[in-house]
Write a protein that holds these residues in place. Sequence first.
Motif, mmCIF file in Angstrom:
data_model
loop_
_atom_site.group_PDB
_atom_site.id
_atom_site.type_symbol
_atom_site.label_atom_id
_atom_site.label_comp_id
_atom_site.label_asym_id
_atom_site.label_seq_id
_atom_site.Cartn_x
_atom_site.Cartn_y
_atom_site.Cartn_z
ATOM 1 N N GLY A 288 -15.917 9.470 3.508
ATOM 2 C CA GLY A 288 -15.405 10.731 4.007
ATOM 3 C C GLY A 288 -13.994 10.981 3.497
ATOM 4 N N ASP A 289 -13.229 11.762 4.202
ATOM 5 C CA ASP A 289 -11.908 12.115 3.716
ATOM 6 C C ASP A 289 -10.912 10.990 3.970
ATOM 7 O OD1 ASP A 289 -10.214 12.916 6.334
ATOM 8 O OD2 ASP A 289 -12.317 13.451 6.582
ATOM 9 N N ILE A 290 -9.819 11.061 3.227
ATOM 10 C CA ILE A 290 -8.808 10.003 3.294
ATOM 11 C C ILE A 290 -8.124 9.982 4.656
ATOM 12 C CG2 ILE A 290 -6.896 11.377 2.401
ATOM 13 C CD1 ILE A 290 -7.782 7.756 1.397
ATOM 14 N N GLY A 291 -8.112 11.130 5.356
ATOM 15 C CA GLY A 291 -7.533 11.173 6.695
ATOM 16 C C GLY A 291 -8.260 10.247 7.645
ATOM 17 N N LEU A 292 -9.574 10.114 7.461
ATOM 18 C CA LEU A 292 -10.362 9.204 8.289
ATOM 19 C C LEU A 292 -9.936 7.757 8.029
ATOM 20 C CD1 LEU A 292 -12.781 9.027 10.280
ATOM 21 C CD2 LEU A 292 -14.246 8.753 8.284
ATOM 22 N N MET A 293 -9.753 7.426 6.755
ATOM 23 C CA MET A 293 -9.279 6.084 6.414
ATOM 24 C C MET A 293 -7.934 5.816 7.082
ATOM 25 S SD MET A 293 -9.996 3.337 4.481
ATOM 26 C CE MET A 293 -10.938 3.761 3.023
ATOM 27 N N ASP A 294 -7.065 6.822 7.103
ATOM 28 C CA ASP A 294 -5.757 6.674 7.734
ATOM 29 C C ASP A 294 -5.900 6.435 9.235
ATOM 30 O OD1 ASP A 294 -2.763 6.980 7.767
ATOM 31 O OD2 ASP A 294 -3.288 8.686 9.033
ATOM 32 N N THR A 295 -6.827 7.150 9.872
ATOM 33 C CA THR A 295 -7.059 6.965 11.310
ATOM 34 C C THR A 295 -7.509 5.544 11.607
ATOM 35 O OG1 THR A 295 -7.652 9.292 11.583
ATOM 36 C CG2 THR A 295 -8.409 7.768 13.291
ATOM 37 N N VAL A 296 -8.453 5.037 10.807
ATOM 38 C CA VAL A 296 -8.955 3.674 11.003
ATOM 39 C C VAL A 296 -7.832 2.659 10.784
ATOM 40 C CG1 VAL A 296 -10.486 1.909 10.043
ATOM 41 C CG2 VAL A 296 -11.340 4.219 10.467
ATOM 42 N N TYR A 297 -7.027 2.883 9.751
ATOM 43 C CA TYR A 297 -5.922 1.974 9.452
ATOM 44 C C TYR A 297 -4.929 1.920 10.613
ATOM 45 C CZ TYR A 297 -1.796 0.111 7.045
ATOM 46 O OH TYR A 297 -0.690 -0.635 6.691
ATOM 47 N N GLY B 149 -7.723 -7.923 8.294
ATOM 48 C CA GLY B 149 -8.343 -8.699 7.224
ATOM 49 C C GLY B 149 -9.859 -8.675 7.255
ATOM 50 N N ASP B 150 -10.453 -8.013 8.223
ATOM 51 C CA ASP B 150 -11.911 -7.992 8.367
ATOM 52 C C ASP B 150 -12.473 -6.709 7.763
ATOM 53 O OD1 ASP B 150 -14.553 -8.113 9.073
ATOM 54 O OD2 ASP B 150 -14.216 -8.441 11.214
ATOM 55 N N ARG B 151 -13.013 -6.800 6.562
ATOM 56 C CA ARG B 151 -13.536 -5.599 5.893
ATOM 57 C C ARG B 151 -14.808 -5.071 6.550
ATOM 58 N NH1 ARG B 151 -10.711 -8.156 2.043
ATOM 59 N NH2 ARG B 151 -9.367 -6.815 0.776
ATOM 60 N N ILE B 152 -15.585 -5.958 7.160
ATOM 61 C CA ILE B 152 -16.782 -5.497 7.881
ATOM 62 C C ILE B 152 -16.363 -4.592 9.034
ATOM 63 C CG2 ILE B 152 -18.739 -6.224 9.303
ATOM 64 C CD1 ILE B 152 -18.898 -8.762 7.665
ATOM 65 N N LEU B 153 -15.281 -4.976 9.720
ATOM 66 C CA LEU B 153 -14.759 -4.149 10.803
ATOM 67 C C LEU B 153 -14.321 -2.789 10.266
ATOM 68 C CD1 LEU B 153 -13.664 -3.647 13.693
ATOM 69 C CD2 LEU B 153 -11.518 -4.717 12.948
ATOM 70 N N ARG B 154 -13.571 -2.788 9.175
ATOM 71 C CA ARG B 154 -13.079 -1.533 8.621
ATOM 72 C C ARG B 154 -14.228 -0.603 8.245
ATOM 73 N NH1 ARG B 154 -9.913 -2.244 3.324
ATOM 74 N NH2 ARG B 154 -11.944 -1.962 2.364
ATOM 75 N N GLU B 155 -15.236 -1.153 7.573
ATOM 76 C CA GLU B 155 -16.371 -0.328 7.148
ATOM 77 C C GLU B 155 -17.146 0.189 8.357
ATOM 78 O OE1 GLU B 155 -18.427 -2.944 4.550
ATOM 79 O OE2 GLU B 155 -16.825 -2.937 3.043
ATOM 80 N N ALA C 126 -8.559 2.191 0.317
ATOM 81 C CA ALA C 126 -7.714 1.621 1.370
ATOM 82 C C ALA C 126 -6.299 1.378 0.866
ATOM 83 C CB ALA C 126 -8.328 0.319 1.877
ATOM 84 N N MET C 127 -6.168 0.985 -0.401
ATOM 85 C CA MET C 127 -4.845 0.719 -0.974
ATOM 86 C C MET C 127 -3.984 1.983 -1.025
ATOM 87 S SD MET C 127 -5.964 -1.853 -4.088
ATOM 88 C CE MET C 127 -4.331 -1.907 -4.848
#
Length: 689
Positions: A307-316, A332-338, A654-655
């Motif tokens: 989805g949009d980068i704003g969503l990635m920012d919210t999760v971060y 550090g848990d990529r499964i959690l992030r996804e 994510a970077m």
Amino acid sequence: MKSKMTARQRQMIMLLLDSSEEITAAEIAGNIGVSVRTVHREMEDTEQILHDFGLALSRKSGKGIQVNGSEKGLEQLRIFLQEEKPAEYSGEERQLFELCSLLETEEPLKLFALAHTLKVTVATVSNDLDELEPWVHKFGLQLVRRRGYGVEIAGGEADKRRALSRLAAEHLDQSDLVSRVPRTGESIVFRKLLDAVGQGRFLTVESLLWDMEWSWTSELTENVYMELLLGLSVSVRRGEIGMVIRGTEDAVYSRKPELRNISGAEQFVKRLEEKLALKLPKAEIGYIAGLLDRAQESISSADFVYGDIGLMDTVYRLTEQVVKRTGIPFQGDRILREGLLEHIELAIRRIREGTRIRNPLLGLIRKDYQYLFRIIRDAVEELGLDLAVPDEEIAFLVMHFGASAERLNQLNHKVRAILVCASGLSSSRLLGERLRKEMPQLEIRGNASWYEAARISREDYDLIISTIDLPLEKDKYIKISPLLTAEEIDKLMRYIQNMTLTEKDSPAFPEHNQPSDVEAAADRIRSYRGLLDEIEGLIERFRCGPLDNEGTDLPDTIRKMLDKLHGSGVIDAPEILLEKLLERERMASQVIPDTGLALFHTRSSHVQMSSLTAYRLKRPLVLDGHTEVGTVLLMLAPRKLSKESLEVLSEISAMLLDSELVHLLEERPEPEIRSYLSAGLLRFFENKK
């Protein structure tokens, strides 16, 4: 004044009173013939009834539910149960029955007829309809009521089907739809809804869909696959009762250029008609093609940045808030992030659409994960979202973080198991971690949907563990409840022991079918090679430079970027890609929050290899209403993408939340950016090993 109880609530309370020890929600559901989801849905009203007698429900993790209180209160409740005649249906059940009845007929219904069936007064039905009117309007439908005429739902057939599908999503479990044998003991309300959505044809539709052998159906997420099946099942049911999409053959085929799956829909409808002795009008082909198109489009919309980068920012930001409060290294848990990316996107959509959100495990999670629940509620509030996030959604987030916390301490396992869970990805992950914790010899090979479980090769697992009834023979899987009680742990342990002993003495599974350590190592090597190849290719192809966009708008600016790539072997149809990129921009902002950088991205069969390029614009573009964007990052990927490629592209996304990388992209030369990307992706690769 004592609360009025329904027949179902009466059954639940009597079971609790008759039990000398704790009883699980699954056991209650089995005894009264309803789903676990229904039991949890009724629990809040049941607790209020008990509260009227000075009683309360106590829940013990791993054991179940029990009524607590004074002997006087218990005795008063027993007397009340003997004397009180329960209401036939709750208000929610009445309204569900009324909606199904109105959506199943094109003729007006008399209020007194509905009242007679439901054993209530006409005034009660009239009040129900007042409450239902806003819900009906959400689907573009009208509730028409006239004295002497009756009541009806007026509107388009497609809108009525959407309303039925929403009712099914809100009130039915997946197991209700896929079970070969309907549960007994349910009210006519439950049966009414199942009939209205074509549950009797559901597995037939599923079988026909699978027989089409379209490659894209296997790429659908479980939710999208279920939505598609439900839409097709509802269409069949409506066709059987004569409530069809109206239109001419010319109208259907005039839309042919915009319907990608029109030919497939023709073949599917033909098979449906042959299998079910059904005749559907040509207009239904266009409708079903639309269902297929929307399902297929969901694959391309599930891009590598979810989805949009704003969503990635919210999760971060959410993850950082929880890390700050707990000290657990969740970042550090990529499964959690996804998992969070996938869940939060759907959750935000549900909240904005006003969809009724249910989480049958809310009570249990509040009790067993009280500390984490409070922390995540505070963390969500800290985000400052312009949304009222209900406790049900907070509980879903707790499932993700709880699964991650347990995953960080996971053990080595030996027995290969596939897990099927109806409550969604978060609950299946949490249950998977609990299973691993209780039984270290279990290796959960994956979380499968019910339709995947029926098709997984027997060589790929030793055991299927499911929280729902599956369309399989009973000896092919073991069913447990999502609560995983102590009794179920013992049951599962005995099952595994018996299975192990049987297989040890049986030649049915020869030694060479079991994956050896050598084969597992080879798989890891192939995965590592795939990651390195993707990283190396992206870094080598990365370019960053100026772009003269003076006097051009957004479409022409993107066209100039694509022209630079055309002929490089990366893309072969710039105009098609241009439209896909603009479509994504129309759906959601591509601007990275608090920066002058935008990320435009898509996947397409017209992209031959993954590509990452950055363009510094001569004239900034104004995007998202007011943000000036001076640098655009263009990320393209092929339609068919390996798991390793997807992981690398997701990591780059994510970077971009790192302010240092944003600064480099906006101001520094290409070699510095390439070095930074190389170092970050190398760390990502080393952490994968």
